[in-house]
Design a protein around this motif. Structure first.
Motif, PDB file in Angstrom:
ATOM      1  N   MET A   1       0.879  -1.175  -0.112  1.00 29.49           N
ATOM      2  CA  MET A   1      -0.029  -0.171   0.024  1.00 29.49           C
ATOM      3  C   MET A   1       0.868   1.305  -0.036  1.00 29.49           C
ATOM      4  SD  MET A   1      -3.002   1.215   2.696  1.00 29.49           S
ATOM      5  CE  MET A   1      -1.560   1.680   4.257  1.00 29.49           C
ATOM      6  N   THR A   2       1.920   1.128   0.579  1.00 36.17           N
ATOM      7  CA  THR A   2       2.642   2.403   0.948  1.00 36.17           C
ATOM      8  C   THR A   2       3.999   2.387   0.271  1.00 36.17           C
ATOM      9  OG1 THR A   2       3.906   1.409   2.701  1.00 36.17           O
ATOM     10  CG2 THR A   2       2.025   2.638   3.349  1.00 36.17           C
ATOM     11  N   GLY A   3       4.437   1.393  -0.327  1.00 34.28           N
ATOM     12  CA  GLY A   3       5.738   1.450  -1.040  1.00 34.28           C
ATOM     13  C   GLY A   3       6.903   1.306  -0.329  1.00 34.28           C
ATOM     14  N   HIS A   4       6.656   1.137   1.147  1.00 33.57           N
ATOM     15  CA  HIS A   4       7.912   0.978   1.933  1.00 33.57           C
ATOM     16  C   HIS A   4       8.440  -0.366   1.813  1.00 33.57           C
ATOM     17  CE1 HIS A   4       8.078   4.587   4.529  1.00 33.57           C
ATOM     18  NE2 HIS A   4       6.660   4.540   4.516  1.00 33.57           N
TER      19      HIS A   4
ATOM     20  N   GLN B   1      -9.730   9.107   9.881  1.00 39.62           N
ATOM     21  CA  GLN B   1      -9.242   9.203   8.551  1.00 39.62           C
ATOM     22  C   GLN B   1      -7.650   9.767   8.811  1.00 39.62           C
ATOM     23  OE1 GLN B   1     -10.973  11.472   5.569  1.00 39.62           O
ATOM     24  NE2 GLN B   1     -12.607   9.998   5.448  1.00 39.62           N
ATOM     25  N   ALA B   2      -6.580   9.482   8.101  1.00 40.17           N
ATOM     26  CA  ALA B   2      -5.400   9.866   8.320  1.00 40.17           C
ATOM     27  C   ALA B   2      -4.859   9.958   6.939  1.00 40.17           C
ATOM     28  CB  ALA B   2      -4.475   9.269   9.201  1.00 40.17           C
ATOM     29  N   GLU B   3      -3.386  10.603   6.594  1.00 36.36           N
ATOM     30  CA  GLU B   3      -2.883  10.409   5.424  1.00 36.36           C
ATOM     31  C   GLU B   3      -1.395  10.004   5.534  1.00 36.36           C
ATOM     32  OE1 GLU B   3      -3.061  13.482   2.365  1.00 36.36           O
ATOM     33  OE2 GLU B   3      -5.045  14.478   3.120  1.00 36.36           O
ATOM     34  N   LEU B   4      -1.114   9.060   4.890  1.00 34.84           N
ATOM     35  CA  LEU B   4       0.298   8.305   5.143  1.00 34.84           C
ATOM     36  C   LEU B   4       1.391   9.070   4.092  1.00 34.84           C
ATOM     37  CD1 LEU B   4      -0.618   4.478   5.553  1.00 34.84           C
ATOM     38  CD2 LEU B   4      -0.043   6.253   7.386  1.00 34.84           C
ATOM     39  N   LYS B   5       2.429   9.585   4.813  1.00 34.40           N
ATOM     40  CA  LYS B   5       3.339   9.711   3.735  1.00 34.40           C
ATOM     41  C   LYS B   5       4.018   8.730   2.958  1.00 34.40           C
ATOM     42  CE  LYS B   5       4.629  14.379   6.047  1.00 34.40           C
ATOM     43  NZ  LYS B   5       5.902  15.094   6.511  1.00 34.40           N
ATOM     44  N   LEU B   6       4.180   8.888   1.854  1.00 36.19           N
ATOM     45  CA  LEU B   6       4.747   7.523   1.094  1.00 36.19           C
ATOM     46  C   LEU B   6       6.265   7.961   0.653  1.00 36.19           C
ATOM     47  CD1 LEU B   6       2.145   7.289  -1.904  1.00 36.19           C
ATOM     48  CD2 LEU B   6       2.133   6.020   0.567  1.00 36.19           C
ATOM     49  N   PRO B   7       6.995   7.075   0.634  1.00 35.26           N
ATOM     50  CA  PRO B   7       8.518   7.222   0.844  1.00 35.26           C
ATOM     51  C   PRO B   7       8.983   7.705  -0.477  1.00 35.26           C
ATOM     52  CG  PRO B   7       8.004   4.693   0.337  1.00 35.26           C
ATOM     53  CD  PRO B   7       6.730   5.582   0.888  1.00 35.26           C
ATOM     54  N   GLU B   8       8.125   7.582  -1.832  1.00 39.38           N
ATOM     55  CA  GLU B   8       8.505   8.305  -2.870  1.00 39.38           C
ATOM     56  C   GLU B   8       7.873   9.701  -3.145  1.00 39.38           C
ATOM     57  OE1 GLU B   8      10.661   6.909  -4.899  1.00 39.38           O
ATOM     58  OE2 GLU B   8      10.951   5.100  -3.639  1.00 39.38           O
ATOM     59  N   GLY B   9       7.202  10.144  -1.971  1.00 36.37           N
ATOM     60  CA  GLY B   9       6.672  11.453  -2.282  1.00 36.37           C
ATOM     61  C   GLY B   9       5.208  11.294  -2.287  1.00 36.37           C
ATOM     62  N   GLY B  10       4.431  12.119  -1.773  1.00 37.02           N
ATOM     63  CA  GLY B  10       3.052  12.327  -1.640  1.00 37.02           C
ATOM     64  C   GLY B  10       2.404  11.372  -0.634  1.00 37.02           C
ATOM     65  N   THR B  11       0.945  11.488  -0.636  1.00 33.10           N
ATOM     66  CA  THR B  11       0.491  10.877   0.585  1.00 33.10           C
ATOM     67  C   THR B  11      -0.818   9.834   0.077  1.00 33.10           C
ATOM     68  OG1 THR B  11      -1.086  12.828   0.628  1.00 33.10           O
ATOM     69  CG2 THR B  11       0.670  12.757   1.858  1.00 33.10           C
ATOM     70  N   LYS B  12      -1.164   8.931   1.052  1.00 41.14           N
ATOM     71  CA  LYS B  12      -2.045   8.191   0.788  1.00 41.14           C
ATOM     72  C   LYS B  12      -3.216   8.411   1.735  1.00 41.14           C
ATOM     73  CE  LYS B  12      -1.632   4.164  -1.319  1.00 41.14           C
ATOM     74  NZ  LYS B  12      -2.139   4.064  -2.384  1.00 41.14           N
ATOM     75  N   LEU B  13      -4.379   8.698   1.273  1.00 37.63           N
ATOM     76  CA  LEU B  13      -5.685   8.653   2.210  1.00 37.63           C
ATOM     77  C   LEU B  13      -6.099   7.341   2.601  1.00 37.63           C
ATOM     78  CD1 LEU B  13      -7.649  10.638   3.630  1.00 37.63           C
ATOM     79  CD2 LEU B  13      -9.313  10.018   1.555  1.00 37.63           C
ATOM     80  N   VAL B  14      -6.011   7.315   4.040  1.00 42.10           N
ATOM     81  CA  VAL B  14      -6.534   5.771   4.914  1.00 42.10           C
ATOM     82  C   VAL B  14      -7.505   6.114   5.907  1.00 42.10           C
ATOM     83  CG1 VAL B  14      -4.263   4.868   4.088  1.00 42.10           C
ATOM     84  CG2 VAL B  14      -4.545   5.975   6.265  1.00 42.10           C
ATOM     85  N   ILE B  15      -7.945   4.820   6.346  1.00 43.95           N
ATOM     86  CA  ILE B  15      -8.478   4.975   7.795  1.00 43.95           C
ATOM     87  C   ILE B  15      -7.572   4.129   8.642  1.00 43.95           C
ATOM     88  CG2 ILE B  15     -10.607   3.874   9.003  1.00 43.95           C
ATOM     89  CD1 ILE B  15     -12.318   4.764   6.854  1.00 43.95           C
TER      90      ILE B  15
END
Length: 497
Positions: free
Chosen positions: A176-179, A218-232
């Motif tokens: 989901m995150t790319g980590h 709701q929260a927004e996870l920071k992605l390692p490649e930049g940008g965010t992802k909306l999640v619960i």
């Protein structure tokens, strides 16, 4: 036997009697690693019945049993619990997996081991004790949890509450995150912030520090490649290896956010096209036919203000003159969802009427079913057609000199642009009336038809009147159009000039 040796043996027998019935396994070992005694629980934890089956000393024990850490790494010789306690080391909560060497059916046990060194009054080690707790069932449950956790497609991570560092992450979270696993394990919840921009972040941090359940938010996870992802995200406390931990689970809302964005953009494009189109356009609800939107072209064409339209029903506004046509329109929309090319009369504000062609379709706006009406004003075209019909009828009062080709062209020019044909049928006419209609389509006058059929002129005029009545037409031109629209007599009179 000296008194010291006798006292030591007495103390040892008393110790053996005390611990023989314990559920924990107990092994007594000499400093030279000789195994001198084990209770029944210790024997069961090794799958043996006699102490001799454990081996006489540490070396023999290592030949009979293979010991591994929980990460499957084998223990070195000096790491075996017997070697460590013989060296005078005191340790606790060492988890090891024990299996018998050379057995066809491989069996294993998980021991939680701690050591004790009993000294005499001079401080010399007198008895070395290994205490074994059977953790096999616990390890099995942990292994099942581990497999379930890793196989679960729902993204999840686990952090230790003592230092708030992640100790487990499953594949779902990584995808989901790319980590990578290495970029998560060992880092804190503030380095890989799973509560980034959480809608109730203060509450989440408070519950995390308390080791209490964190409700969904709701929260927004920071992605390692930049940008965010909306999640619960939600948090659930749990115990792992007797450590307090927090399980964070996630639901990916990014597909929903993209769908909502696409829907919003689509509605914005629809709204712009709706307002800018030069064709009168109206939107009403499907359930109550209540007007929710009308574009500038509709307002200017019918002479209403937006305030006079919005909120009223189509019936209340009354811009469709014929109530039966309006009821039929909504019945068709309810059944089929769309209407194409319906001719109707539209009343402007006041008393003036317009001839229009209406097309309607069902659309969904903000999750509500609505009807979209598009009107085309054909009043001028209708007026031109009527004027043309009048001209045709004037010249056709004596049409004997018209060629067949010209008659067909005039009939086609008079055809009204409508998709709904009259209900009259050619089979409603008698054989004689069909003959009369055929000769009318050839362009013959009443006298010529009478001569062709050898009938009296009045008889022909009566037949012509009956044909008009049955076909619901009012002139020769309309009768010719009626026949041409149905492709009647198409091959008749070919070559006549």
């Amino acid at each position: 036997m000296s008194e010291a040796i006798l006292a030591r043996e007495t103390n040892r027998r008393q110790l053996q009697q005390i611990i023989s019935g314990l559920s924990d396994g107990v092994m007594l070992v000499e400093v030279d690693q000789t195994i001198i005694w084990a209770n029944e629980a210790a024997l069961l934890m090794h799958g043996v019945e006699e102490i001799s089956e454990l081996g006489a000393n540490g070396e023999a024990y290592r030949d009979k049993f293979s010991l591994r850490y929980r990460n499957n790494h084998p223990l070195d010789v000096d790491q075996y619990p017997i070697s460590r306690v013989a060296a005078g080391e005191v340790f606790s909560d060492v988890l090891i997996e024990v299996s018998k060497i050379g057995e066809e059916e491989e069996r294993s046990w998980v021991h939680r081991v701690r050591s004790m060194v009993l000294e005499d009054s001079t401080g010399t080690p007198e008895s070395l004790v290994l205490i074994l707790a059977d953790a096999t069932e616990w390890a099995g449950a942990e292994q099942r949890f581990e497999k379930t956790f890793n196989a679960n497609p729902a993204p999840a991570v686990i952090c230790r509450l003592s230092d708030l560092r992640f100790i487990k992450v499953n594949q779902g979270f990584l995808e989901m995150t790319g980590h990578s696993r290495e970029s998560v394990i060992g880092r804190s919840v503030y380095e890989v912030d799973v509560l980034e921009n959480a809608e109730r972040k203060d509450l989440a941090i408070e519950r995390l520090n308390q080791g209490a359940t964190i409700p969904q938010m709701q929260a927004e996870l920071k992605l390692p490649e930049g940008g965010t992802k909306l999640v619960i995200v939600a948090g659930q406390p749990l115990d792992m290896n007797e450590e307090d931990c927090m399980l964070f689970s996630f639901t990916d809302l990014e597909p929903r956010r993209k769908a909502e964005t696409a829907l919003r953009q689509s509605e914005e494009r629809f709204a712009k096209a709706f307002k800018l189109t030069p064709v009168p356009t109206l939107v009403c609800t499907a359930d109550r036919q209540q007007i929710v939107e009308a574009n500038e072209a509709f307002v200017s064409t019918l002479g209403y203000t937006p305030q006079e339209l919005i909120g009223r029903t189509v019936a209340e506004l009354g811009f469709i003159e014929d109530g039966a046509v309006m009821d039929g329109l909504f019945n068709v929309l309810e059944t089929t969802g769309r209407v194409d090319g319906l001719d109707l009369k539209v009343r402007k504000k006041g008393s003036e009427s317009l001839d229009c062609v209406l097309a309607a379709d069902t659309v969904t706006i903000q999750d509500n079913a609505c009807y979209l009406f598009v009107l085309m004003d054909i009043t001028e075209r209708k007026r031109s057609e009527l004027e043309l019909v009048e001209a045709i009828e004037t010249v056709m009062q004596d049409a004997s000199w018209f060629s067949q080709t010209l008659i067909e062209k005039l009939a086609n020019a008079k055809r009204v642009n409508t998709r709904q044909l009259p209900s009259a049928s050619f089979t409603d006419l008698t054989a004689r009336e069909r003959d009369v209609l055929s000769l009318i389509c050839e362009g013959l006058a009443d006298k010529e038809i009478a001569a062709r059929l050898n009938l009296a002129l009045n008889t022909i005029r009566n037949h012509v009147a009956t044909v008009y009545s049955k076909l619901d037409v009012h002139s020769r031109a309309e009768a010719i159009v009626w026949a041409r629209e149905r492709n009647l007599f198409a091959n008749q009179g070919k070559g006549k000039r």
